[in-house]
Design an enzyme around this catalytic site. Structure first.
Site, mmCIF file in Angstrom:
data_model
loop_
_atom_site.group_PDB
_atom_site.id
_atom_site.type_symbol
_atom_site.label_atom_id
_atom_site.label_comp_id
_atom_site.label_asym_id
_atom_site.label_seq_id
_atom_site.Cartn_x
_atom_site.Cartn_y
_atom_site.Cartn_z
ATOM 1 N N ILE A 181 10.097 21.439 56.028
ATOM 2 C CA ILE A 181 9.372 20.315 56.265
ATOM 3 C C ILE A 181 8.220 20.578 57.017
ATOM 4 O O ILE A 181 7.068 20.350 56.748
ATOM 5 C CB ILE A 181 10.283 19.080 56.955
ATOM 6 C CG1 ILE A 181 11.247 18.622 56.007
ATOM 7 C CG2 ILE A 181 9.229 17.901 57.488
ATOM 8 C CD1 ILE A 181 12.326 17.530 56.433
ATOM 9 N N HIS A 442 4.385 39.533 28.616
ATOM 10 C CA HIS A 442 3.220 40.026 29.109
ATOM 11 C C HIS A 442 1.737 39.336 28.590
ATOM 12 O O HIS A 442 1.783 39.091 27.630
ATOM 13 C CB HIS A 442 2.828 41.635 28.935
ATOM 14 C CG HIS A 442 1.521 42.005 29.462
ATOM 15 N ND1 HIS A 442 1.427 42.561 30.748
ATOM 16 C CD2 HIS A 442 0.398 42.335 28.979
ATOM 17 C CE1 HIS A 442 0.344 42.744 31.006
ATOM 18 N NE2 HIS A 442 -0.508 42.888 30.168
HETATM 19 P P1 FAD Z 1 20.159 11.149 50.263
HETATM 20 O O1 FAD Z 1 19.213 11.430 49.251
HETATM 21 O O2 FAD Z 1 19.806 10.966 51.641
HETATM 22 O O3 FAD Z 1 20.686 9.689 49.716
HETATM 23 C C1 FAD Z 1 21.489 8.842 50.501
HETATM 24 C C2 FAD Z 1 21.464 7.659 50.247
HETATM 25 O O4 FAD Z 1 22.579 6.721 50.983
HETATM 26 C C3 FAD Z 1 20.085 6.903 51.003
HETATM 27 O O5 FAD Z 1 19.307 6.343 49.891
HETATM 28 C C4 FAD Z 1 20.533 5.997 51.957
HETATM 29 O O6 FAD Z 1 19.784 4.800 52.104
HETATM 30 C C5 FAD Z 1 22.079 5.650 51.435
HETATM 31 N N1 FAD Z 1 22.732 5.004 52.272
HETATM 32 C C6 FAD Z 1 23.148 5.601 53.696
HETATM 33 N N2 FAD Z 1 24.299 4.823 54.241
HETATM 34 C C7 FAD Z 1 24.453 3.848 53.515
HETATM 35 C C8 FAD Z 1 25.406 2.647 53.329
HETATM 36 N N3 FAD Z 1 26.234 2.495 54.434
HETATM 37 N N4 FAD Z 1 25.346 1.906 52.529
HETATM 38 C C9 FAD Z 1 24.577 2.124 51.389
HETATM 39 N N5 FAD Z 1 23.506 3.051 51.182
HETATM 40 C C10 FAD Z 1 23.523 3.874 52.247
HETATM 41 N N6 FAD Z 1 15.479 19.029 48.673
HETATM 42 C C11 FAD Z 1 15.257 19.846 47.741
HETATM 43 O O7 FAD Z 1 16.012 20.457 47.044
HETATM 44 N N7 FAD Z 1 13.775 19.807 47.395
HETATM 45 C C12 FAD Z 1 13.065 19.587 47.961
HETATM 46 O O8 FAD Z 1 11.438 19.663 47.546
HETATM 47 C C13 FAD Z 1 13.145 18.951 49.279
HETATM 48 N N8 FAD Z 1 12.173 18.171 49.811
HETATM 49 C C14 FAD Z 1 12.392 17.609 50.833
HETATM 50 C C15 FAD Z 1 11.176 16.712 51.457
HETATM 51 C C16 FAD Z 1 11.524 16.096 52.680
HETATM 52 C C17 FAD Z 1 10.301 15.308 53.504
HETATM 53 C C18 FAD Z 1 12.992 15.753 53.040
HETATM 54 C C19 FAD Z 1 13.118 14.682 54.205
HETATM 55 C C20 FAD Z 1 14.021 16.197 52.105
HETATM 56 C C21 FAD Z 1 13.859 17.091 51.154
HETATM 57 N N9 FAD Z 1 14.893 17.628 50.439
HETATM 58 C C22 FAD Z 1 14.429 18.511 49.364
HETATM 59 C C23 FAD Z 1 16.301 17.513 50.788
HETATM 60 C C24 FAD Z 1 16.616 16.437 49.927
HETATM 61 O O9 FAD Z 1 15.989 15.127 49.894
HETATM 62 C C25 FAD Z 1 18.092 15.959 50.308
HETATM 63 O O10 FAD Z 1 18.816 17.503 50.186
HETATM 64 C C26 FAD Z 1 19.045 15.095 49.266
HETATM 65 O O11 FAD Z 1 18.016 13.888 49.201
HETATM 66 C C27 FAD Z 1 20.169 14.805 49.542
HETATM 67 O O12 FAD Z 1 20.883 13.798 48.634
HETATM 68 P P2 FAD Z 1 22.052 12.993 49.082
HETATM 69 O O13 FAD Z 1 22.318 12.211 47.699
HETATM 70 O O14 FAD Z 1 23.123 13.711 49.826
HETATM 71 O O15 FAD Z 1 21.615 12.045 49.940
HETATM 72 P P1 NAI Z 2 14.859 23.226 59.265
HETATM 73 O O1 NAI Z 2 16.240 23.570 59.424
HETATM 74 O O2 NAI Z 2 14.353 23.765 57.752
HETATM 75 O O3 NAI Z 2 14.105 23.856 60.244
HETATM 76 C C1 NAI Z 2 13.692 23.259 61.580
HETATM 77 C C2 NAI Z 2 13.204 24.254 62.546
HETATM 78 O O4 NAI Z 2 12.898 23.756 63.694
HETATM 79 C C3 NAI Z 2 13.986 25.680 62.670
HETATM 80 O O5 NAI Z 2 12.893 26.666 62.386
HETATM 81 C C4 NAI Z 2 14.347 25.605 63.826
HETATM 82 O O6 NAI Z 2 14.428 26.845 64.506
HETATM 83 C C5 NAI Z 2 13.373 24.710 64.701
HETATM 84 N N1 NAI Z 2 13.549 24.001 65.867
HETATM 85 C C6 NAI Z 2 15.011 23.614 66.074
HETATM 86 N N2 NAI Z 2 14.917 22.938 67.112
HETATM 87 C C7 NAI Z 2 13.608 23.071 67.674
HETATM 88 C C8 NAI Z 2 13.044 22.626 68.939
HETATM 89 N N3 NAI Z 2 13.700 21.927 69.962
HETATM 90 N N4 NAI Z 2 11.853 23.052 69.211
HETATM 91 C C9 NAI Z 2 11.263 23.777 67.965
HETATM 92 N N5 NAI Z 2 11.641 24.251 67.188
HETATM 93 C C10 NAI Z 2 13.028 23.923 66.911
HETATM 94 O O7 NAI Z 2 14.618 21.783 59.032
HETATM 95 P P2 NAI Z 2 13.450 20.639 58.540
HETATM 96 O O8 NAI Z 2 12.333 21.508 58.294
HETATM 97 O O9 NAI Z 2 13.397 19.466 59.445
HETATM 98 O O10 NAI Z 2 14.248 20.452 57.112
HETATM 99 C C11 NAI Z 2 15.490 19.637 57.070
HETATM 100 C C12 NAI Z 2 15.918 20.151 55.753
HETATM 101 O O11 NAI Z 2 15.517 19.299 54.820
HETATM 102 C C13 NAI Z 2 15.970 21.486 55.362
HETATM 103 O O12 NAI Z 2 16.826 22.379 55.950
HETATM 104 C C14 NAI Z 2 16.075 21.220 54.068
HETATM 105 O O13 NAI Z 2 17.706 21.488 53.716
HETATM 106 C C15 NAI Z 2 15.909 20.266 53.418
HETATM 107 N N6 NAI Z 2 14.293 20.278 52.954
HETATM 108 C C16 NAI Z 2 14.150 21.109 51.776
HETATM 109 C C17 NAI Z 2 12.975 21.283 51.257
HETATM 110 C C18 NAI Z 2 12.917 22.287 50.064
HETATM 111 O O14 NAI Z 2 13.765 22.261 49.349
HETATM 112 N N7 NAI Z 2 11.537 22.599 49.502
HETATM 113 C C19 NAI Z 2 11.623 20.454 51.809
HETATM 114 C C20 NAI Z 2 11.869 19.736 52.739
HETATM 115 C C21 NAI Z 2 13.187 19.746 53.484
#
Ligand code: FAD
Ligand code: NAI
Length: 463
Positions: A181, A442
């Site tokens: 992130i 290619h």
């Molecule tokens: P979520 O997507 O978190 O969905 C869970 C849902 O459950 C939510 O909508 C929540 O409102 C609902 N919920 C929770 N509790 C309740 C309740 N009690 N009742 C009803 N509803 C409830 N992953 C990738 O693979 N590629 C990426 O490019 C990527 N980019 C990311 C960028 C960011 C900024 C972030 C934060 C995450 C990113 N991720 C990415 C991670 C990805 O979003 C998650 O791995 C994925 O959304 C997980 O899916 P999930 O269905 O487990 O949960």
């Molecule tokens: P992350 O686990 O990828 O990275 C967190 C970083 O923070 C690590 O490098 C860790 O060493 C560091 N850290 C931990 N504690 C710290 C502290 N106290 N001070 C300074 N650094 C510290 O977590 P991030 O970036 O928050 O993303 C969460 C998850 O969301 C990812 O692991 C991924 O699973 C998912 N995600 C996936 C994306 C994708 O697939 N392109 C994009 C964005 C999120």
């Protein structure tokens, strides 16, 4: 409305909504409960999709402002309309979440709006109504991990959610955490003109990524102007009239220093989201990190209650959650699906991108596995040169005895697209030589994958 279902899914993220659709396809009567106003979960609303929209827009801006001249395309007065960029991001998100609404209707999945609470075996409540499901699926996802001493207000001190919505480009954005992130959103705001400093606790960025790739990645990001402060522990943040004053000290101990920021992005990981779900009262076991404990069939310790996605162990990735959703629905229908957790790709959507599947060199060393390495740089790839994107390389790891592919790691243009071939190869138990002998068009970037596979046997052709 009926309150009796075969399957009740809690959460409409990539895990939950996909599980609901697949279960409905297989003839089950399905409800999906979501407390957010829209379907799609973290991924569609505040994660994957809005971040990729901003990454694309900010990349286009950088290209227009700085990249086109090298191609002989002279643009003058390129300016940023951030409000329009943010509106486009919202339009992209809206189109995607509407798409899930359409899919629910098409598949007869009942969308129940509100926060779910598990009452016990087979019973879930939303507000004052109790619903009965033969199977209940917890797919409630994850949320940003807090840090002691840092009070998130989603204005000056934000999680990824706030960082997707800045109304103006910050003068100085400080990111805590050099993970996925931090680097994706740090890149967005750097490209749009912010000064970006990333503070990381460890002495390297992106833990979990092959160390050689991570070092090269850090070098490229540094060239782009992102400043890294590694081995630093943030201990506090104070709001000031001008912004935020951060206090940090060396992770190994030492003198504290301060850093001024306009905005701070806290991105140190995500934790399971289970608040208000009633897990403890229902007797559903969680582990030390708050993740719902499941067996290999996604079953919790309470009969008929299952869990998938970010809320259970494993990488927090949308495609992992989706695959678990499909697998669970098929298991509930009596089928025998299988997920190969060793072949789940991960991609960081910066420029250049980082993509990986399988073991890193560090994993193989730790496991005492004898391996061979093949590498090929994009500087030697004709298409990358034509594109003007020559940063990075492909790295293939193969078993020293059998030549079986063990891991693939790419830093480079469209690494996320290129890794798909390696995922297929890994899944099919291919050798490096198999990849090397397959005809690659290619001039394409994919030839760099073939050349790295050739390099495993020391016979790359173009270097
Ligand atoms: P979520 O997507 O978190 O969905 C869970 C849902 O459950 C939510 O909508 C929540 O409102 C609902 N919920 C929770 N509790 C309740 C309740 N009690 N009742 C009803 N509803 C409830 N992953 C990738 O693979 N590629 C990426 O490019 C990527 N980019 C990311 C960028 C960011 C900024 C972030 C934060 C995450 C990113 N991720 C990415 C991670 C990805 O979003 C998650 O791995 C994925 O959304 C997980 O899916 P999930 O269905 O487990 O949960
Ligand atoms: P992350 O686990 O990828 O990275 C967190 C970083 O923070 C690590 O490098 C860790 O060493 C560091 N850290 C931990 N504690 C710290 C502290 N106290 N001070 C300074 N650094 C510290 O977590 P991030 O970036 O928050 O993303 C969460 C998850 O969301 C990812 O692991 C991924 O699973 C998912 N995600 C996936 C994306 C994708 O697939 N392109 C994009 C964005 C999120």
């Amino acid at each position: 409305m009926s309150t009796e279902f075969d399957v009740i899914v809690i959460g409409a993220g990539p895990g939950g909504y996909v599980c609901a659709i697949r279960a409905a396809q297989l003839g089950m009567k399905v409800a999906c409960i979501e407390k957010r106003e829209t379907l799609g979960g973290t991924c569609l609303n505040i994660g994957c999709i809005p971040s990729k929209a901003l990454l694309q827009s900010s990349e286009n801006f950088t290209e227009a402002a700085h990249g086109f001249a090298a191609h002989g395309i002279m643009l003058e007065g390129v300016t940023l309309d951030l409000a329009r960029m943010q509106t486009r991001k919202t339009e992209v998100v809206t189109a995607n979440v509407r798409g899930i609404e359409f899919l629910f209707k098409k598949n007869n999945v009942t969308w129940l709006k509100g926060a779910a609470k598990i009452l016990g075996e087979g019973q879930v409540s939303v507000d004052d109504t109790t619903y009965h499901g033969k199977s209940i699926v917890i797919a409630t996802g994850s949320e940003s991990t807090p840090l002691a001493g840092i009070q998130v207000d989603e204005d000056r001190i934000v999680t990824s959610t706030g960082a997707l919505d800045f109304p103006a480009v910050p003068g100085h954005l400080v990111v805590i955490g050099a993970g996925v992130i931090g680097l994706e959103l740090g890149s967005v705001w750097r490209r749009l003109g912010a000064r970006v400093t990333v503070i990381e606790y460890l002495d390297r960025i992106v833990p979990g990524i092959d160390a050689e790739i991570a070092t090269a990645f850090q070098r490229v990001l540094t060239k782009q102007g992102i400043v890294f402060k590694l081995g630093q522990k943030v201990t506090g943040a104070t709001l000031t009239d001008a912004g935020v004053t951060l206090t940090m000290e060396p992770a190994k101990g030492g003198t504290a220093t301060t850093l001024e920021a306009d905005r701070v992005l806290l991105a140190i990981g995500r934790r399971p989201h289970t608040e208000g779900l009633g897990l403890a009262a229902a007797g559903i076991a969680t582990d030390a990190r708050g993740r719902v404990v499941t067996d290999a069939h996604f079953a919790t310790n309470v009969p008929g209650i299952y869990a998938i996605g970010d809320v259970i162990a494993g990488p927090m990735l949308a495609h992992k959650a989706e695959d678990e959703g499909v697998a669970l629905a098929e298991m509930l229908a009596g089928q025998k699906p299988h997920i190969n957790y060793d072949a789940i790709p991960s991609v960081i959507y910066t420029w250049p991108e980082v993509a990986a599947v399988g073991a890193t060199e560090e994993d193989l060393k730790a496991g005492g596995v004898a391996y061979t390495v093949g590498k090929f740089p994009f500087t030697a790839n004709g298409r990358a040169r034509a594109m003007g994107s020559i940063e990075g390389f492909v790295k293939i790891l193969a078993d020293a005895q059998t030549d079986r592919l063990l891991g693939a790691h790419i830093l480079g243009p469209d690494a996320g697209g290129l890794i798909a071939e390696c995922v297929t190869a890994l899944e099919f138990g291919a050798s490096a030589e198999d990849i090397a002998r397959i005809c690659h068009a290619h001039p394409t970037l994919s030839e760099a994958v073939k050349e790295a596979a050739l390099a495993v046997e020391g016979r790359a052709l173009h270097i």
